[in-house]
Design a protein around this motif. Structure first.
Motif, PDB file in Angstrom:
ATOM      1  N   UNK A 289      14.129  93.642 -11.545  1.00  0.00           N
ATOM      2  CA  UNK A 289      14.160  92.526 -12.474  1.00  0.00           C
ATOM      3  C   UNK A 289      13.075  91.493 -12.240  1.00  0.00           C
ATOM      4  N   UNK A 290      11.901  91.936 -11.749  1.00  0.00           N
ATOM      5  CA  UNK A 290      10.812  90.994 -11.471  1.00  0.00           C
ATOM      6  C   UNK A 290      10.019  90.615 -12.727  1.00  0.00           C
ATOM      7  N   UNK A 291      10.191  91.369 -13.819  1.00  0.00           N
ATOM      8  CA  UNK A 291       9.494  91.060 -15.074  1.00  0.00           C
ATOM      9  C   UNK A 291      10.407  90.214 -15.947  1.00  0.00           C
ATOM     10  N   UNK A 292       9.917  89.056 -16.321  1.00  0.00           N
ATOM     11  CA  UNK A 292      10.737  88.106 -17.081  1.00  0.00           C
ATOM     12  C   UNK A 292       9.936  87.586 -18.274  1.00  0.00           C
ATOM     13  N   UNK A 293      10.640  87.195 -19.356  1.00  0.00           N
ATOM     14  CA  UNK A 293       9.937  86.619 -20.502  1.00  0.00           C
ATOM     15  C   UNK A 293       9.665  85.135 -20.306  1.00  0.00           C
ATOM     16  N   UNK A 294       8.475  84.713 -20.688  1.00  0.00           N
ATOM     17  CA  UNK A 294       8.124  83.301 -20.787  1.00  0.00           C
ATOM     18  C   UNK A 294       7.847  83.016 -22.268  1.00  0.00           C
ATOM     19  N   UNK A 295       7.860  81.761 -22.628  1.00  0.00           N
ATOM     20  CA  UNK A 295       7.781  81.418 -24.047  1.00  0.00           C
ATOM     21  C   UNK A 295       6.736  80.325 -24.271  1.00  0.00           C
ATOM     22  N   UNK A 296       5.842  80.582 -25.254  1.00  0.00           N
ATOM     23  CA  UNK A 296       4.835  79.606 -25.649  1.00  0.00           C
ATOM     24  C   UNK A 296       5.232  79.013 -26.998  1.00  0.00           C
ATOM     25  N   UNK A 343      11.100  96.955 -23.538  1.00  0.00           N
ATOM     26  CA  UNK A 343      12.491  96.937 -23.979  1.00  0.00           C
ATOM     27  C   UNK A 343      13.321  95.937 -23.172  1.00  0.00           C
ATOM     28  N   UNK A 344      13.091  95.915 -21.878  1.00  0.00           N
ATOM     29  CA  UNK A 344      13.849  94.976 -21.031  1.00  0.00           C
ATOM     30  C   UNK A 344      13.488  93.527 -21.352  1.00  0.00           C
ATOM     31  N   UNK A 345      12.195  93.279 -21.588  1.00  0.00           N
ATOM     32  CA  UNK A 345      11.778  91.923 -21.931  1.00  0.00           C
ATOM     33  C   UNK A 345      12.338  91.503 -23.283  1.00  0.00           C
ATOM     34  N   UNK A 346      12.328  92.416 -24.254  1.00  0.00           N
ATOM     35  CA  UNK A 346      12.876  92.095 -25.570  1.00  0.00           C
ATOM     36  C   UNK A 346      14.363  91.809 -25.478  1.00  0.00           C
ATOM     37  N   UNK A 347      15.083  92.611 -24.709  1.00  0.00           N
ATOM     38  CA  UNK A 347      16.521  92.372 -24.518  1.00  0.00           C
ATOM     39  C   UNK A 347      16.762  90.977 -23.952  1.00  0.00           C
ATOM     40  N   UNK A 348      15.990  90.598 -22.936  1.00  0.00           N
ATOM     41  CA  UNK A 348      16.150  89.264 -22.334  1.00  0.00           C
ATOM     42  C   UNK A 348      15.783  88.173 -23.328  1.00  0.00           C
ATOM     43  N   UNK A 350      15.859  88.290 -26.669  1.00  0.00           N
ATOM     44  CA  UNK A 350      16.885  88.171 -27.705  1.00  0.00           C
ATOM     45  C   UNK A 350      18.104  87.441 -27.174  1.00  0.00           C
ATOM     46  N   UNK A 351      18.419  87.674 -25.915  1.00  0.00           N
ATOM     47  CA  UNK A 351      19.551  86.991 -25.301  1.00  0.00           C
ATOM     48  C   UNK A 351      19.277  85.488 -25.185  1.00  0.00           C
ATOM     49  N   UNK A 352      18.037  85.140 -24.784  1.00  0.00           N
ATOM     50  CA  UNK A 352      17.673  83.719 -24.679  1.00  0.00           C
ATOM     51  C   UNK A 352      17.640  83.056 -26.054  1.00  0.00           C
ATOM     52  N   UNK A 353      16.977  83.716 -27.005  1.00  0.00           N
ATOM     53  CA  UNK A 353      16.770  83.114 -28.319  1.00  0.00           C
ATOM     54  C   UNK A 353      18.052  83.020 -29.129  1.00  0.00           C
ATOM     55  N   UNK A 354      19.058  83.761 -28.744  1.00  0.00           N
ATOM     56  CA  UNK A 354      20.327  83.676 -29.453  1.00  0.00           C
ATOM     57  C   UNK A 354      20.959  82.306 -29.365  1.00  0.00           C
ATOM     58  N   UNK A 355      20.615  81.517 -28.361  1.00  0.00           N
ATOM     59  CA  UNK A 355      21.181  80.182 -28.185  1.00  0.00           C
ATOM     60  C   UNK A 355      20.302  79.091 -28.781  1.00  0.00           C
ATOM     61  N   UNK A 514      12.822  80.967 -19.684  1.00  0.00           N
ATOM     62  CA  UNK A 514      13.960  80.802 -20.581  1.00  0.00           C
ATOM     63  C   UNK A 514      14.804  79.591 -20.241  1.00  0.00           C
ATOM     64  N   UNK A 515      14.996  79.324 -18.952  1.00  0.00           N
ATOM     65  CA  UNK A 515      15.802  78.167 -18.534  1.00  0.00           C
ATOM     66  C   UNK A 515      15.108  76.865 -18.914  1.00  0.00           C
ATOM     67  N   UNK A 516      13.765  76.816 -18.748  1.00  0.00           N
ATOM     68  CA  UNK A 516      13.025  75.601 -19.103  1.00  0.00           C
ATOM     69  C   UNK A 516      13.039  75.356 -20.605  1.00  0.00           C
ATOM     70  N   UNK A 517      12.956  76.423 -21.387  1.00  0.00           N
ATOM     71  CA  UNK A 517      13.014  76.277 -22.839  1.00  0.00           C
ATOM     72  C   UNK A 517      14.379  75.770 -23.265  1.00  0.00           C
ATOM     73  N   UNK A 518      15.411  76.315 -22.672  1.00  0.00           N
ATOM     74  CA  UNK A 518      16.768  75.868 -23.018  1.00  0.00           C
ATOM     75  C   UNK A 518      16.951  74.387 -22.706  1.00  0.00           C
ATOM     76  N   UNK A 519      16.422  73.946 -21.583  1.00  0.00           N
ATOM     77  CA  UNK A 519      16.524  72.527 -21.237  1.00  0.00           C
ATOM     78  C   UNK A 519      15.773  71.668 -22.255  1.00  0.00           C
ATOM     79  N   UNK A 520      14.575  72.126 -22.665  1.00  0.00           N
ATOM     80  CA  UNK A 520      13.781  71.386 -23.648  1.00  0.00           C
ATOM     81  C   UNK A 520      14.541  71.272 -24.975  1.00  0.00           C
ATOM     82  N   UNK A 521      15.086  72.420 -25.432  1.00  0.00           N
ATOM     83  CA  UNK A 521      15.788  72.419 -26.715  1.00  0.00           C
ATOM     84  C   UNK A 521      17.060  71.591 -26.651  1.00  0.00           C
TER      85      UNK A 521
END
Length: 554
Positions: A289-296, A343-348, A350-355, A514-521
């Motif tokens: 699980x070392x590959x994680x999504x970041x968001x711009x 696929x793993x990044x997209x799954x993560x 979609x899970x983040x963006x669902x909120x 994802x955690x930083x984006x959630x805090x911002x939103x």
């Protein structure tokens, strides 16, 4: 074990031959002894009426005759057997040292010859060069024309190489479409080896005319020598090391675009070792699980309102630290794990963006490798159903290079996704080779202007005719546009004058987890249902859309 059994058989045969020879020798001695007594008595009995010879001696004589005949036949058979054995051993040796398809040497005999040649060359103060040769895109020749055509191409390649090489060079087929040659040369005249390499490329200029097809073929070559400007290399204790270095140099030629050659340099070995470590790290990191999504952030240029995020891949490795996607994405594509990683990044994601607030979109880059999968659209739609994510909030970004692998398949994938509500964006527009015809015929929803063009607007007085032309083209095709690389206020100011655009860049902030984006939103009240998450009442419409998608996918 096979050689031991063969030796035992030969020893047993030799023992039997010695016994037969001893019997024959004894029979001859006895024949002379008994014949000296029986024959005179027999002659005397016939012509002079004397007493008949002793019956026991007569029988012994006859037995000796039989034994002599047996010994003679066995001797003849032994000669035939020895000749057959020599012929078989010569054939077996030839088969063990040559390639049955091309008639060249094979890997095993090449190693022996290289070691012998190095010893002879060293005694004369000369050097040895080992060259690895690989036929570029051989798999494509096999896939498109069949293995028979592939075999014919290899035979023709071996013939052309052999015609160019000097008589003292040894050519071998190492395996598959890889060949190698080794020869002695004067270490003070390395340019002669370079001239030989150039002549090999000239020999490949003419297309291969096979039985039913004509193909163009190119070579990638790597050269390595046991001699450098510092003298003979003490680390080259065997032919295997020399071959490995030539192979590394050939890999460098492949990496640099194929159809070229390189001499081995120590830096290549270090780079290859690091790449191998990266490959193992990627495979291991996928499972850990070392590959994680970041968001711009993606922002409306006119209003400055946050409208979406682009997902970016990040590799946070305990061993290597944070690795740039430009490094690990191409490697993941080459080793065949890009689909699993994506696929793993997209799954993560979609899970983040669902909120997130339902007005905020999610953009995802798709690799050309993924678009070679005819089931990609179905797999992606199933992910949307799994995460209860509305299709209209997802935007897929496809680069222009994807359009040239299989435009019909790409068109089918794009159409399938758009029919379900997914938005399709043409990424890095203007940097590839797409034609206006493709842009007109393929159903894109958005154009994305590459940052390399936008950087030209870095001062208030600067102009970018390319950006102006792309914007004008997008307006004419009625396609919304996204602009990358908004780094400062000067660029933003000029873009505001171009009408309604969506922009992203470091001016709006660095990519966040994802955690930083959630805090911002959360701080700006932009989470779904004021933070109630994907199960909140405001998502009832989206849930209905997802349920309808689930029925269509099923």
């Amino acid at each position: 074990m096979v050689e031991l059994d063969r030796t035992k058989k030969l020893r047993g045969s030799a023992d039997r031959d010695l016994v037969a020879l001893g019997i024959a020798t004894a029979a001859i001695i006895l024949f002379v002894a008994t014949g000296g007594r029986v024959l005179p008595a027999a002659i005397n009995a016939v012509f002079a009426g004397g007493a008949a010879p002793d019956a026991l001696l007569v029988n012994a004589l006859l037995l000796n005759v039989v034994l002599i005949i047996f010994g003679w036949r066995r001797y003849r058979e032994l000669k035939v057997e020895i000749n057959d054995r020599r012929t078989a051993e010569e054939l077996a040796r030839e088969l063990s040292e040559t390639d049955p398809l091309t008639g060249c040497l094979n890997r095993r005999s090449m190693a022996r010859i290289t070691n012998e040649l190095r010893g002879e060359a060293r005694a004369k103060g000369l050097a040895v060069v080992y060259c690895m040769i690989d036929l570029d895109n051989f798999k494509q020749i096999n896939d498109m024309n069949g293995h028979t055509a592939g075999d014919s191409a290899l035979v023709e390649l071996a013939r052309r190489i052999d015609c160019v090489l000097p008589n003292e060079a040894s050519l071998a087929r190492i395996g598959g479409d890889e060949f190698a040659f080794v020869m002695v040369f004067d270490p003070n005249q390395t340019e002669r080896v370079d001239d030989l390499a150039i002549r090999l490329y000239e020999a490949m200029a003419t297309p291969f005319v096979l039985e039913q097809v004509t193909v163009d073929a190119t070579l990638s070559m790597g050269l390595a020598s046991d001699h450098s400007k510092h003298g003979f290399d003490p680390k080259l204790h065997s032919s295997d090391v020399l071959m490995q270095r030539a192979d590394i140099a050939m890999y460098q030629a492949k990496k640099e675009g194929k159809n070229r050659y390189f001499w081995f340099e120590p830096s290549m070995e270090s780079e290859l070792r690091f790449r191998n470590e990266l490959e193992m790290g990627i495979r291991s990191g996928l499972h850990k699980g070392e590959f994680v999504p970041y968001y711009e952030q993606q922002v409306d240029v006119e209003s400055g309102e946050l409208v979406g995020f682009e997902m970016l891949a990040r590799w946070i490795s305990p061993s290597f630290g944070s690795i740039n996607p430009e490094i690990f994405i191409p490697i993941a594509e080459e080793i065949g794990v890009i689909a699993e990683l994506s696929d793993r990044l997209i799954e993560s994601a979609l899970d983040d963006a669902g909120d997130w607030d339902e007005a905020i979109t999610l953009s995802i880059n798709i690799s050309p490798v993924q678009l070679r999968d005819p089931w990609f659209a179905q797999k992606l739609l199933k992910m949307l159903v799994k995460h209860n994510f509305p299709p209209h909030r997802l935007e897929i970004e496809i680069t222009e290079s994807c359009l040239h692998d299989n435009v019909d398949m790409v068109r089918g994938i794009i159409t399938s996704l758009r029919n379900q509500g997914v938005q399709i964006s043409l990424d890095d527009f203007g940097t590839g080779y797409s034609s206006l015809e493709q842009l007109r015929s393929l159903p894109f929803d958005r154009l994305k202007i590459d940052r390399s063009f936008v950087s030209e607007l870095s001062s208030p007085e600067a102009k970018s005719p390319i950006v102006d032309a792309i914007v004008y083209l997008g307006r004419g095709l009625d396609l919304p546009m996204t602009v990358e690389g908004i780094e400062d206020e000067a660029i933003l100011g000029q873009l505001k004058q171009m009408g309604k655009l969506k922009g992203q860049g470091y001016l709006y902030g660095r990519p966040e987890s994802g955690a930083e984006v959630r805090k911002r939103l959360a701080a700006n009240g932009k989470l779904a249902a004021a933070g109630e998450g994907r199960k909140g009442p405001q998502r009832s419409t989206d849930s209905g859309e997802a349920q309808a998608l689930s029925q269509r996918v099923s």
